[in-house]
Structure formats: C-alpha cells, structure tokens
Design an enzyme around this catalytic site. Structure first.
Site, PDB file in Angstrom:
ATOM      1  N   GLY A   1      29.274  -7.044   7.570  1.00  0.00           N
ATOM      2  CA  GLY A   1      28.923  -5.804   6.897  1.00  0.00           C
ATOM      3  C   GLY A   1      28.802  -4.618   7.841  1.00  0.00           C
ATOM      4  O   GLY A   1      28.912  -4.732   9.071  1.00  0.00           O
ATOM      5  N   HIS A   2      28.539  -3.450   7.239  1.00  0.00           N
ATOM      6  CA  HIS A   2      28.498  -2.207   8.015  1.00  0.00           C
ATOM      7  C   HIS A   2      27.312  -2.174   8.977  1.00  0.00           C
ATOM      8  O   HIS A   2      26.241  -2.686   8.695  1.00  0.00           O
ATOM      9  CB  HIS A   2      28.485  -0.975   7.095  1.00  0.00           C
ATOM     10  CG  HIS A   2      27.381  -0.963   6.086  1.00  0.00           C
ATOM     11  ND1 HIS A   2      27.362  -0.085   5.043  1.00  0.00           N
ATOM     12  CD2 HIS A   2      26.263  -1.709   5.952  1.00  0.00           C
ATOM     13  CE1 HIS A   2      26.276  -0.274   4.313  1.00  0.00           C
ATOM     14  NE2 HIS A   2      25.598  -1.251   4.849  1.00  0.00           N
ATOM     15  N   ASN A   3      27.556  -1.573  10.149  1.00  0.00           N
ATOM     16  CA  ASN A   3      26.555  -1.394  11.199  1.00  0.00           C
ATOM     17  C   ASN A   3      26.030  -2.700  11.782  1.00  0.00           C
ATOM     18  O   ASN A   3      25.003  -2.717  12.468  1.00  0.00           O
ATOM     19  CB  ASN A   3      25.384  -0.540  10.708  1.00  0.00           C
ATOM     20  CG  ASN A   3      25.781   0.886  10.418  1.00  0.00           C
ATOM     21  OD1 ASN A   3      26.119   1.222   9.267  1.00  0.00           O
ATOM     22  ND2 ASN A   3      25.762   1.736  11.431  1.00  0.00           N
TER      23      ASN A   3
ATOM     24  N   ARG B   1      33.430  -0.792   8.334  1.00  0.00           N
ATOM     25  CA  ARG B   1      33.049   0.313   9.204  1.00  0.00           C
ATOM     26  C   ARG B   1      31.573   0.627   9.019  1.00  0.00           C
ATOM     27  O   ARG B   1      30.950   0.281   8.005  1.00  0.00           O
ATOM     28  CB  ARG B   1      33.881   1.557   8.890  1.00  0.00           C
ATOM     29  CG  ARG B   1      33.571   2.205   7.557  1.00  0.00           C
ATOM     30  CD  ARG B   1      34.279   3.552   7.393  1.00  0.00           C
ATOM     31  NE  ARG B   1      35.718   3.412   7.571  1.00  0.00           N
ATOM     32  CZ  ARG B   1      36.368   3.780   8.674  1.00  0.00           C
ATOM     33  NH1 ARG B   1      35.695   4.296   9.697  1.00  0.00           N
ATOM     34  NH2 ARG B   1      37.673   3.639   8.751  1.00  0.00           N
TER      35      ARG B   1
END
Length: 342
Positions: A237-239, A216
């Site tokens: 990974g995130h973003n 997330r």
C-alpha cells in the site's frame, strides 16, 4: 551443458566421491532425474532419496559421506546450485538488439545507447533509462521515472509517473508500480478520493514477482529497500516503507504507512495492518494477521499474530475443543443426576 563431473566439482569447489569421468548433460530434481543428470540434495535428512534417484551424480552437504552414485560434497548445497545454474544456463533477457522500431519514446526522455527496448514499449517525458537495461515488449513507463543500470523489466509491466528503480532490479510480467494508493474519506457528500501525488522508490538488487502491485505514496515516497525480494501477487500500500533484504512471499498484503524493517521475512498470504512497525529480523508466518507493531527479532504466526510458540499451543488447544465439549456435556449430565438423587 555437457561437462565431466570432475569439472563440475571444481566449479562448485566440492569434494568428489566416485567416478569423475562421467558426463553430465543437465541439472534435474532428484525425483525427475535420469541418466546424464546431476541433482542437488539440499537437506541431508533426506539422504535416503539417494538410494532411489536415477541421477548420474548428486551434489550434497558434507554430512553425507557416501552414496550408491558419485557425489560432490560441498559446504552449502544452495550456493553450489546457484553456481551451477548460473554457469550453464543463461537467463533470457526481456529484450535484445537495441531499440525496437515500434517503441514510442518521448523526445524529452533519455535512453542510454546501451539499453535494449522491446516492441511497443512506451516511455514518457523526463524519464531516464540507464545502460545495460532490458525492457520487454508492451512495457509502459510514465513521466519523471528513473530506470537504473542493469535493470530488467519483463513484458507487460506498468510504471506510473515518478517511479524510481535502482540498479540491477528485476520486475516480472504483469506488475504495476505507482498506481494510486487506496486513499478515501467519507463525508456528507459521499466517499471522497484523496489525491495520490507521491512516488515510489525501489532500491538496488530488488526482484519483484509477477502481478505484484506497489502503490504510490499519497505524499512523499513508498520505499522498497536494497536487496529485497518480493514474490508474485503481493500488494504493498501507499507510503509503506520496506527495509533492505526483506523477503515477502506470495499473496501478502501490506496496508498503508506500515514499516517493515531490514532482514524481515513475511510468509505467504500474511496480512499487515496499516500504520504499524515490524522490527528488524522479524519472521511472520504464512496467513498471519498482524494487527499491531512487532519488536525486532520476533517470530509470530496466527490471527491475530502472536508469538509463534503461543500460537502453536492455541492451535493445539483448538483441535481438542470437540473432545473437551463432549467431556463438559458428560460432566453436566452427571451433575444433574447427582442433584436429582439428592
């Protein structure tokens, strides 16, 4: 399947060369085919394999004019293979028969009456599941999620809170979507975790392989674009933002806040650093290490990733290093001999 070869030729819109009355029972690889099998030769350069196969017939490209066995000549063997397998082999749904009595569905969730929910599935509050979805056993779906129409989720998948899936998405077993991103910072008190409060949005027609993980966002949304295909054992990974129709092969790792634009291809075991941008249509070779942004349309490989032709020259030079080292040592010895003689 039990079909006449002439009927298969009609199905794949190909030109039949040879006896169309023979009966086809199954589809097999060329090397494993037996009587009653039809095989597909993707690459015409391997036409010699037609001389040794035990297949009853073969689908091939129009480059091949004849063979020892009946053939069906088509414009695209790949398209013909998809057509053939789709017509005669039905893929098993993750779940069928409505909602299993052991499923635990929160009273605040909305599950369409035409959805199939397997055994021991858990669905959290304020989550919506649209029609024609099929969710296999032991799947856990958190709160505030959205599952689009026609989506298939196979056994033992976990969707954390605030995960959105588009229409006709396929997620294979063991995948985890929406777990916390790897966000920490270090200060005098030690390593501090940055709360991960964002979500994940998966577009339409996306397929995600087994045991893949998509984090997330710290804030905002981690995004996977329409039509993107992700292999097994991939870490996103995130973003991260993945564009439409991107292909990501097995064991790829993409670090946080990286953008991969539309139509790119990432080879197996490649690693992408954080906060970089991969331009549209880029091809990244297997095991490449991408440490900086890449302009669109590039083909890169190696570590650190560089233009593919340059990487190949470097690899060729590395293979010559032992011989070059020996030559240098011999030259040094000769120079010393000359110096002594002087």
């Amino acid at each position: 399947m039990r079909q006449r070869l002439v009927d298969i030729a009609t199905l794949v819109q190909g030109e039949l060369i040879g006896d169309g009355s023979c009966i086809i029972e199954t589809v097999s690889p060329l090397d494993e085919a037996d009587t009653g099998s039809i095989s597909v030769l993707i690459n015409a350069r391997h036409s010699r394999r037609l001389d040794s196969t035990q297949a009853t017939a073969v689908i091939c490209s129009r480059e091949i004019e004849q063979a020892p066995i009946p053939i069906i000549r088509v414009a695209s063997p790949e398209v013909a293979l998809v057509t053939l397998l789709s017509a005669y082999f039905v893929k098993q749904h993750p779940a069928e028969g409505g909602i299993h009595p052991t499923a635990q569905i929160d009273s605040a969730a909305e599950v369409h009456e035409e959805a199939d929910i397997g055994a021991y599935v858990s669905i959290g509050p304020n989550t919506s599941v649209d029609k024609d979805t099929s969710i296999g056993s032991n799947v856990v779906i958190g709160a505030h999620c959205r599952i689009g129409a026609g989506t298939w989720i196979f056994n033992n998948v976990t969707l954390y809170d605030r995960v959105s899936l588009g229409q006709n998405v396929t997620i294979h077993s063991g995948t985890v979507i929406g777990s916390d991103g790897f966000g920490y910072f270090q200060n005098e008190g030690g390593i501090r975790k940055i709360p991960q409060v964002g979500g994940v949005a998966i577009g339409d027609e996306v397929e995600i392989g087994a045991n893949t993980t998509i984090d997330r966002a710290t804030m905002g949304i981690t995004r996977i674009g329409h039509g993107t295909k992700i292999d097994n054992l991939v870490q996103i990974g995130h973003n991260v933002v993945i564009g439409d129709n991107v292909t990501i092969c097995a064991q790829v790792g993409i670090a946080g806040s990286t953008v991969v634009e539309t139509g790119s291809l990432i080879g197996g075991q490649a690693g992408l650093s954080d906060h970089i941008q991969v331009g549209a249509g880029t091809k990244i070779g297997g095991q490449a290490g991408v440490t900086k942004s890449i302009p669109g349309g590039s083909t890169v490989s190696g570590y650190p990733a560089r233009p593919h032709n340059q990487a190949r020259r470097i690899e060729a030079a590395i293979k010559r290093l032992p011989d070059l080292l020996q030559q240098i040592q011999e030259l040094e010895a000769r120079i010393k001999e000359i110096e002594i003689q002087e």
